[in-house]
Design a protein around this motif. Sequence first.
Motif, mmCIF file in Angstrom:
data_model
loop_
_atom_site.group_PDB
_atom_site.id
_atom_site.type_symbol
_atom_site.label_atom_id
_atom_site.label_comp_id
_atom_site.label_asym_id
_atom_site.label_seq_id
_atom_site.Cartn_x
_atom_site.Cartn_y
_atom_site.Cartn_z
ATOM 1 N N THR A 242 30.157 18.169 22.101
ATOM 2 C CA THR A 242 30.074 19.625 21.914
ATOM 3 C C THR A 242 28.933 20.201 22.754
ATOM 4 O O THR A 242 29.100 21.191 23.463
ATOM 5 C CB THR A 242 29.842 19.952 20.425
ATOM 6 N N ILE A 243 27.765 19.538 22.676
ATOM 7 C CA ILE A 243 26.608 20.023 23.427
ATOM 8 C C ILE A 243 26.858 19.903 24.929
ATOM 9 O O ILE A 243 26.589 20.841 25.694
ATOM 10 C CB ILE A 243 25.326 19.269 23.004
ATOM 11 N N LEU A 244 27.410 18.759 25.344
ATOM 12 C CA LEU A 244 27.691 18.544 26.762
ATOM 13 C C LEU A 244 28.638 19.625 27.281
ATOM 14 O O LEU A 244 28.402 20.232 28.338
ATOM 15 C CB LEU A 244 28.311 17.152 26.962
ATOM 16 N N MET A 245 29.690 19.910 26.512
ATOM 17 C CA MET A 245 30.673 20.905 26.958
ATOM 18 C C MET A 245 30.057 22.297 26.970
ATOM 19 O O MET A 245 30.304 23.086 27.890
ATOM 20 C CB MET A 245 31.903 20.869 26.044
ATOM 21 N N THR A 246 29.223 22.602 25.968
ATOM 22 C CA THR A 246 28.564 23.908 25.939
ATOM 23 C C THR A 246 27.742 24.104 27.206
ATOM 24 O O THR A 246 27.827 25.139 27.874
ATOM 25 C CB THR A 246 27.645 24.026 24.711
ATOM 26 N N VAL A 247 26.944 23.074 27.540
ATOM 27 C CA VAL A 247 26.074 23.175 28.715
ATOM 28 C C VAL A 247 26.911 23.304 29.977
ATOM 29 O O VAL A 247 26.699 24.225 30.793
ATOM 30 C CB VAL A 247 25.134 21.942 28.803
ATOM 31 N N CYS A 248 27.903 22.422 30.167
ATOM 32 C CA CYS A 248 28.699 22.437 31.402
ATOM 33 C C CYS A 248 29.472 23.752 31.539
ATOM 34 O O CYS A 248 29.479 24.374 32.605
ATOM 35 C CB CYS A 248 29.680 21.267 31.428
ATOM 36 N N ALA A 249 30.117 24.183 30.442
ATOM 37 C CA ALA A 249 30.946 25.389 30.520
ATOM 38 C C ALA A 249 30.073 26.618 30.762
ATOM 39 O O ALA A 249 30.453 27.527 31.500
ATOM 40 C CB ALA A 249 31.757 25.559 29.238
ATOM 41 N N MET A 250 28.858 26.648 30.160
ATOM 42 C CA MET A 250 27.981 27.804 30.363
ATOM 43 C C MET A 250 27.441 27.825 31.785
ATOM 44 O O MET A 250 27.334 28.890 32.396
ATOM 45 C CB MET A 250 26.811 27.755 29.385
ATOM 46 N N VAL A 251 27.084 26.631 32.319
ATOM 47 C CA VAL A 251 26.583 26.579 33.703
ATOM 48 C C VAL A 251 27.664 27.093 34.650
ATOM 49 O O VAL A 251 27.418 27.956 35.501
ATOM 50 C CB VAL A 251 26.147 25.143 34.076
ATOM 51 N N LEU A 252 28.902 26.595 34.449
ATOM 52 C CA LEU A 252 30.013 27.056 35.277
ATOM 53 C C LEU A 252 30.230 28.562 35.062
ATOM 54 O O LEU A 252 30.400 29.322 36.022
ATOM 55 C CB LEU A 252 31.280 26.269 34.929
ATOM 56 N N GLY A 253 30.183 28.991 33.798
ATOM 57 C CA GLY A 253 30.433 30.396 33.474
ATOM 58 C C GLY A 253 29.393 31.318 34.083
ATOM 59 O O GLY A 253 29.726 32.369 34.635
ATOM 60 N N ILE A 254 28.117 30.922 34.007
ATOM 61 C CA ILE A 254 27.053 31.785 34.547
ATOM 62 C C ILE A 254 27.129 31.821 36.068
ATOM 63 O O ILE A 254 26.999 32.878 36.690
ATOM 64 C CB ILE A 254 25.669 31.315 34.044
ATOM 65 N N ALA A 255 27.391 30.634 36.680
ATOM 66 C CA ALA A 255 27.496 30.586 38.139
ATOM 67 C C ALA A 255 28.632 31.502 38.604
ATOM 68 O O ALA A 255 28.457 32.324 39.513
ATOM 69 C CB ALA A 255 27.732 29.151 38.604
ATOM 70 N N LEU A 256 29.805 31.375 37.960
ATOM 71 C CA LEU A 256 30.940 32.225 38.333
ATOM 72 C C LEU A 256 30.636 33.687 38.015
ATOM 73 O O LEU A 256 30.994 34.580 38.786
ATOM 74 C CB LEU A 256 32.195 31.787 37.580
#
Lengths: 306, 259
Positions: A81-95
């Motif tokens: 859950t934490i890993l996905m939160t971090v990865c998805a947010m990094v991708l989301g903020i970058a995009l």
Amino acid sequence: MDRTVVNTSAAEAKPVGVTSAYSIAHLRHVPRRHYGRWVAAALILLAFAAVAKAFAEGQIAWPVVAQFFTAPAILSGLANTILMTVCAMVLGIALGVLFAIMVMSPNPVLKNVAVFYIWFFRGTPLLLQLLLWFNLALVFPRLGIPGLFEARTVDVMTPFVATLLGLGINQGAYTAEVVRGGILSVDVGQTEAAKAIGMTRLTTLRRIVLPQAMRVIIPPVGNEVISMVKLTSVASVIQYAEILRNAQTIYYANARVIELLIVAAIWYLVVVTILSIGQHYLERYFSRGRGDRRPARAAAAAPEAA
Amino acid sequence: MQGAAATPMVVAVDVHKHFGPLHALQGVSLEIPRGEVLCIIGPSGSGKSTFLRCINQLERIDAGAIWVDGELAGFRRDGDALYELTDAEVARQRLASGMVFQRFNLFAHMTALENIIEGPVTVQKRAKKEASAEALALLERVGLADKRNAYPSELSGGQQQRIAIARALAMKPKLMLFDEPTSALDPELVGEVLAVMRHLATTGMTMIVVTHELGFAREVANRVVFMDRGRIVEVGPPREVLVDPREQRTRDFIAAVLS
């Protein structure tokens, strides 16, 4: 008569020219009594006690909660859950930053691509997008660049990749609007001053506008990070092994439904609490030069006035 | 022409600018020699600020041409064609001039010192140490060396404007543009900013100052321009334009300001 009042100073025990009837410094000060607060607090405590009693006596095996709280499957689900939160947010903020800049670009091609992206990914449900990514193999059995590499879509589109793309790209569409709002909140004078010292458009964004926009961007993005922690649970439908899916897998086997849901709920609350504290410090950092130094200013101004 | 020294610092020829239906500049032509201090006065909406902003391309002109330091602003001439410059080339042309704004526009997230070295370090790619040393000398010159670590929000308007002047000077411009530099200040803070500008004028810097401070214009300017409704009405030495103007509109304006 006006003169005598003007001359009166609060520091003086006996004000000049004011009769003693107006001198109240020696009287006792009684603060307001907040009876309502005490009554409300007592009622709420009573209600809490009743709910706690109900849960304690209800059909919940608390030892089971304690037993599974640190079970390997729960902890690995938490890690996912934490890993996905971090990865998805990094991708989301970058995009989000990329598309916000594109939407505000004078280049009509970039602008329209970004408008389309935001329209599409904000306009369809997240669950539908996750299912689309996960089932991409039905449309394109093989993925790749001809001559460079090629792979079967089912091998590439694992639950992790599908969830990351689904959550991250969807998040990007929302974050783009938040970033755009942040950029708009920065005074145009800042951009003009940057241009006047010879900065190009992109340098101005990077050095002057975005750092100041962060002050406005951080609170809603912090809010979205907290949403994302919980949104990852949607990925249980495409078999991503996050904490809620693992809790479900366990209760399908041992039928301790409520106990395992309580375990997951407590972990979500722990993660969200830690993130909220982090957000507080991040906000403080990005508001530097804005109000947070007021006391220092007052102290610095005092010797000047003297 | 006898080389760069003889070319005027700014040449504007028949400059037009529209903001939608508003014809803000209606054929402004002006030549500003090197080392001149020129004050532009006029009622609000007369186009004086717009003209200043056209000189460093914060506004694009719709017709006419402006040369700054001998270079055509915004275009590259090749034979019979004028090629529009890229964002980066326009940014390079802006290095010829420094600009001071009515509302200071200091970078709010940076301290006074960081504001001053931002241009030299980020744009001119100079060493931070060297830029800081020069910035401190500039702070000394505007009398604010002790405020180097203060954020703009901790400074008075007058202090912010003096820092803004230092920030513009740090880029070593050949020309300084002032857009109503004292209009947003409390009356008792106007003097400290004018003092810095007065000192700058004695160093031989070319200055174009849009202002309502007629006293400053009379004392410091070599020439005064009076603008009204997008046109230059009158140009001349301060004792002519400000004391004994030829045009009735100039006379009315000065009477209104002084009353």
